[in-house]
Every structure is written in C-alpha cells, then in structure tokens.
Design a protein around this motif. Structure first.
Motif: not given
Ligand code: DGJ
Length: 728
Positions: A217-236
């Motif tokens: 597993v790589s030492p990085f991650f993304t958390v979608g805050l309020g929604d699934t992570p999307r490419e162009q919108e949303g807070q991550v």
C-alpha cells in the motif's frame, strides 16, 4: 517535597495566566485556512480547516463552535493518551516514574516567512507536570495550496522516556459522509485505487514492511469530504507522509460523526526510547485541501513537488535504454557494447546497465548470490565499469548503472566478512525474501559502506550519469546487532540511517540523477524523492496495466518523476500503443531493439525525437485527467503548458465493445479565447492522421472544453497522441 509542590504551583499559575489570554493561530495558503485556538485550559484546539473565508473578520464567529466542543470530543491539536482522550491519540509517553499520561499546554508560537510564498509556524507546547516539550510545525505553501506538518518531541527527564505514539499530525472534520480512496496492491500491481465509505470506528492504512515499505500500500490517500472523491468537483483532502519506512494513517469516525485523520510513522514495534536532550523529529505529513476535486489537488501537489521537494524538480530528465527485460543477468562487455549502440540508434540519452554486473567469488548470475560484492564480475566484464562508460561514450550515449546497496546475499563475500552488519535474528531460522537479507543501516559503519558503494563508483567513473537504486526486500528477521537492547528503535533508525547515506550522496553528487526503485514501486514517498529525480512505478510494464498504475501514481506525483519503459510485455499491444503509454511519463525503453520489425524500430526512433520536442509540456505543464481507465474501455489525459499555448492529449481505447457508444472528450485547462490547431503526432511510419486531426482544423479553447474532440474509437488497444498549439 515542599519545593517541588511550590514549583508545580508556580508553573500552573504561569500556565493559567497564559490560558486566560486565548491565542488564535492561522496557518494559511491562498485557498485553505487552518485555524487553531487555545481554550481556557491552556490546551490547543483545531477551530477550522477548510476553504479560506473572504472576510477574515468572520473567523471570529468560529470561537463559539470550539467552546461547545471543549470536552472529551474536543478537536485537540496534539491529543495525548492517558487523560480524557476517548479516541485515537497523537502522542503517547511513559515518564520516568511510570506515569503514562501527559497534557500539553500552549507556551508560545512563532511565525516566519521563509519566502514570499512559504510561511512557517512553530507552536511550542509543554506538559504541566513533566519536562516534556512538543513543537508543532506547519509550513504553508501559499501558491500551491499545500501544507506540511510535523512535530519535534523532546524532554528533560532524568532518564530516557519511551514514546509509543508520535503522529506527525491529526486533523478533524465534521461532514455528512466521508469516503476514503486508498492505493493498494502488490508487486506488479501497484497503486490500485479503491474507494470505500468511512463509518463509525477506525480504518487503518499502514505498513510494517520497513525497507520495501509500500509493497502492499502506498503512503498516500484521498478523503472525499461529504461525497466520493471526484475529478473536477467536491472537497477532498489529499495527504501523504514523507517517510521511507513504516507509515500509518488512521481514519476514525467518532460517536458524533467527526472524522479524525492521524498520520505518521507506524508506531508498531517501535516504542521509541528517547534520551533526555535528544529531539525526535517526525516526518512531514504533506496535504492539500482541494475544493475542486482531486484533479486540482493533484495539479497543486505536482507543482509543489517540482518547486520544493523532488530532486531537480524543475530540471530535465534523461531518456534511456535499460537492459533488464531483454538480457536479465546474461550479458558481457561485447553485448553491452552493442546495446549502447542501440541506445544511440534510438536517440535516447543514456544506456542503463541493470542487475548482474558484479561479484567474483559469488558471481551475480541470478538473484541467489553476489549482492553486496560491488566489484565487476571479471569473466563478464574484464575491464570493469570504466570500459563500459568508455564504450557508451564512444557510441554517443551516457552510461548509468544499477545498485542495491542496502542489501546482501547470504552467499556473498560481504556477508562472510561482516555477518554483524546484517539485520538477522541471532537465534532463529532465517527467512529470505528474494534470497537476500537487509544490511543494518542503523550502524554508522554500514552507512559508510553503503555510501562507499556510490562514492567508489563515482570516483572511479566521474562520467557515470545515473544511478538506479533498488531495494527488493522488506525488513525481515528483525534484529539489529548494532542496536543491541534498543531494538525498539530499529525501524526508525533504519530509515534515519538511509537518509544519512542519501544526504551524503546528495551533498557530494548534487547533480546526479537517480531512480528510486524497490522491486517496482515499493518505495514512493516524498522524503525519498528529495534524493531521487524519479521512481520506478512498477515492474509491470504491460501498457494496459500501466494505464491504471500511472493513473494511480499521477494523483500525487508529477509525470517527470514517474519512470515508464517500453518493453515487450503484452504482445497484443502494438509498439505504438506501448510507446504512447510510456510517453505520458518519463520515457525509457527496456526492449530488444533488434527483435523489432524495421518499421517498429523507425517508429521508436521518431517517437524519441517527438518526445524530446514536446516533453517540456509533459514535464512542466499542468496535468488534467479527462477519462478514467476505471470507468470504462477508454481513458484520456492531457498536459497543458503554463502559458496555455501548447497542450498534449493522450487517448487510449483499451478493450471497447462492438458498436459501443463513443463520447467526445472535453479538454480542460485551455484558454477559452485562444484558437488551437489540433494535430495527431507519434504515428507509425506511413500512417496519415484523419482529417479531423491532420492540423488543418482550428478550434477555440472554448469549443474544445465545451464540446470536445471525438478521439476515441472502437478499435482494441488503439491510442492517439494529439498536439494542440495556439494559432497566433
Ligand atoms: C527489481 C526492479 O524493479 C527491476 O527493474 C530490476 O532492476 C530488478 N530488480 C533487478 O534485480
């Protein structure tokens, strides 16, 4: 006794005095604001972490929210185990008297500008009862919207203390939902992306593998805050730890649906003994908070890495021909001579000699022996490395070489001479990963030896142009003969030992390009990349698999740091498809050029020339991921130069269905007011582009971004590279 009580009282009074005056600390980038504040109890809490407010005076409204939370659920900035911390702590300690609790209170803070763009904030915290100090560091990169945070832990107790938790950072949010994207896999299937919702409880992403730390597993991650992570919108939130060893990310959702993200070295089997007066510095947790999806977050991280972190981040990269896939261990001076000539024919900058060039008592004819004996094998290479460098120079290319200096084969002279330099349990059966063992980098003598491997090569061959630094084994048989009764410090000291060696190399050979490799992508972290110009993403060079692997790594790393080679994996894919995939990143070849048909050879040659012409856009432009390979049978991405005058669009049809509906691909990042000429490049000899892409058509940036281009087809394993250029 009376004296001690009195001094505690005086200290408490001092702390209370500080506490009365509430301190508010702002850590800000151009788009993000982290607001911390002390409460009446003198402790420090996170008030806010989110998009910057347009009216700074409105941050004052946040105080009320924080007060309401100053209880067991409070968002304490560096919560410690042993008191009313109900959830995952950041810090844990056992004092000299056996007491396991600590409460950190605010002492002071300092903010300084490192440059126009970078501000560093240091907050000093102390325990009320014990001489323990924690300094919290935040370095904010305004333009790139990136923050680094780390801590320094020290104490003045009489004897050493044990610290059992030492996070780099803890951050909090309250949202309706959270989604975690992790990047996991194994050898030859690195950085696979999967997204899951986070609900009550903990999700831990960690590794205990030590040297080849991120094999799984790589030492990085993304958390979608309020929604699934999307490419162009949303807070991550996109976060990564700069540590070339065991790491741990804990995502904990509590009873009130707050999310805590705790990041740092994995404290597993690392109850660290810290001497009085010594400072324990945690690695940096590097994060960006994007309000426009992961695409924007990645571009910010790429720009930040090129400017501040990656070795020679702004510089060029060498194209190369490597011999691992075509020869493995079977080569000699004559065959290498003709390979350097092939490198010249292709037009690449360099020939890179891989594993198998060393060892005499135990020649390295396979991965079963010889590792550690860094003298060229006389039978294979009678005139050593200097003759190879000379031959390459004569053939008009640079010469680079592979090493794996942290490791040793049990069948090697090094092991025979220095068994005490090897990480090995003295009293148990030995376990070998890839038939090898790991050297004890906590030992300064071993550090000297490892530095000496590089130093000897470079001193003997000042023209050596490149090093590929491999690391094929995780830490196994875990016992450091050097650390003796301090085995609990070993995982940390191993990495620190590695950095000491890499620091020396960087100081003595600052301009030497180096590839970080670890049995493929087993080491990909931003502290490692301070010493390396690029990393090897995976031993899997099947172009279809690479579309996924490169997509995964591109979330965090700029294209110039990702080495991608054209090989003979996946014969179903044409040479053009394979080259088009590798060209997204730092292009290299690892293929038997002579086995290619003449038109394929000619194509590769012209592809290198094309790459050299356009690579600046690729390396230093902004990347826009347009169509994800995870979402269907096609994928596309593009790079746009800083001036927005040049762009490259890479489009791939992987395994489309018969008669499948095709959608136009909408570009991103262009200047809507400019007009762009669109031309297909990198075609096989004799193939003409379709009319739409033959350079006769000009479209506005507006059109290209709103309507897009019909770049996809229903052909299997088909690819296209389009060059977009502003028409003046
Ligand atoms: C693993 C690497 O990932 C490969 O590229 C190659 O260098 C081998 N090691 C050599 O042993």
């Amino acid at each position: 006794m009376i004296k001690k009580t009195l001094s505690i009282l005086l200290f408490l009074i001092a702390v209370l005095q500080t506490a009365v005056k509430s301190e508010t600390i702002h850590v800000s980038t151009r788009e993000t604001e982290l607001v911390l504040q002390t409460a009446q109890n003198g402790r420090l809490y996170q008030l806010y972490l989110g998009a910057r407010l347009s009216k700074p005076e409105e941050y004052a409204n946040l105080t009320a929210t924080m007060k309401a939370r100053s209880d067991g659920q409070a968002w304490e900035v560096y919560p410690v185990s042993g008191t009313e911390t109900y959830f995952e702590p950041a810090f844990g300690i056992r004092h000299n008297d056996g007491n396991p609790a600590t409460v950190l209170t605010y002492v002071s803070h300092d903010q300084r500008k490192i440059s126009d763009d970078v501000t560093e904030t240091v907050i000093t915290m102390k325990d009320v009862l014990y001489p323990v100090q924690v300094k919290l560091y935040y370095r904010a990169y305004s333009r790139d919207n990136v923050i680094e945070s780390w801590t320094e832990i020290s104490h003045k107790e009489k004897r050493a203390v044990n610290i059992n938790r030492y996070a780099s950072s803890i951050l909090y949010w309250k949202r309706s939902s959270y989604f975690l994207t992790e990047f996991s896999g194994d050898w030859a299937k690195e950085a696979n992306m999967s997204t899951t919702p986070l609900s009550f409880g903990k999700k831990v992403v960690d590794t205990k593998l030590g040297a080849r730390a991120n094999m799984h597993v790589s030492p990085f991650f993304t958390v979608g805050l309020g929604d699934t992570p999307r490419e162009q919108e949303g807070q991550v939130l996109m976060g990564t730890l700069g540590w070339t060893g065991n790491f741990s990310f804990t995502f904990e959702v509590d009873n009130e649906h707050n999310l805590r993200v705790v990041s740092g070295i994995n404290p597993y089997a690392s109850d660290y003994t810290l001497e009085p007066g010594k400072v324990f510095t945690t690695p940096a947790f590097i994060f960006t908070l994007s309000n426009e999806g992961v695409g924007k977050g990645s571009r910010d991280l790429h720009r930040w890495a090129r400017s501040y972190q990656l070795k020679d981040g702004k510089g060029d990269r060498l194209t190369l021909l490597n011999n691992w896939e075509s020869t493995a261990f079977n080569f000699n001076e004559t065959s290498l001579d003709s390979l350097t000539a092939e490198a010249k024919y292709l037009g690449v900058d360099m020939f890179l000699l891989d594993d198998g060039w060393f060892g005499n008592k135990y020649p390295r004819h396979s991965d079963t022996q010889g590792l550690g004996d860094w003298a060229p094998t006389k039978d294979k290479l009678p005139n050593g490395v200097p003759a190879l460098v000379k031959a390459a120079t004569r053939n008009g290319v640079k010469f680079g070489i592979w090493i794996e200096p942290e490791m040793v084969s049990p069948k090697s002279e090094l092991f025979e001479q220095h068994p005490d330099w090897v990480v090995l349990l003295p009293n148990r059966e030995h376990y070998y990963f890839r038939n090898q063992l790991v050297l004890d980098l906590s030992n300064p003598a071993v550090q000297d030896h490892v530095f000496g491997v590089v130093d000897h090569l470079m001193t003997e061959n000042p023209q050596l142009a490149y090093l590929k630094w491999d690391c094929n084994s995780p830490l196994t048989n875990i016992y450091s003969p050097y650390l003796k009764d301090r085995q609990n410090n070993f995982y940390v000291e191993y990495v620190r030992g590695l950095y000491k060696v890499l620091d020396r190399i960087k100081v003595k050979y600052p301009d030497l390009p180096m590839m970080l490799c670890s049995g493929g992508g087993g080491r990909t972290d931003y502290e490692g990349l301070r010493y390396f110009t690029e990393f090897w993403c995976s031993d899997n060079t099947d172009p279809v698999e690479r579309l996924f692997i490169q997509w995964g790594y591109s979330q965090f790393f700029p294209s110039k740091s990702m080495a991608a080679h054209v090989t003979s994996w996946n014969h179903d894919a044409s040479i053009k498809f394979r080259v088009d995939v590798a060209m997204q990143c730092k292009l290299g070849f690892d293929i038997n050029v002579k086995e290619l048909r003449p038109e394929e050879q000619a194509f590769c040659r012209s592809a290198v020339a094309t790459y050299n012409r356009v690579k600046n856009t690729n390396f230093n432009g902004d990347q826009y991921r347009l169509v994800s390979p995870y979402e269907g049978n096609h994928t596309a991405l593009m790079y746009v130069s800083e001036s927005r005058e040049q762009a490259l669009l890479y489009a791939y049809d992987v395994y489309p269905r018969f008669g499948e509906m095709l959608l136009a691909v909408r570009c991103q990042g262009l200047d809507p007011r400019q007009k762009y000429r669109v031309k297909e490049i990198n075609l096989m000899p004799g193939v003409q582009p379709e009319e739409a892409f033959n350079g006769s058509k000009v479209y506005s940036g507006d059109y290209l971004m709103k309507v897009g281009l019909e770049v996809f087809t229903t052909k299997k394993l088909h690819s296209r590279v389009l060059e977009l250029e502003v028409v003046k």
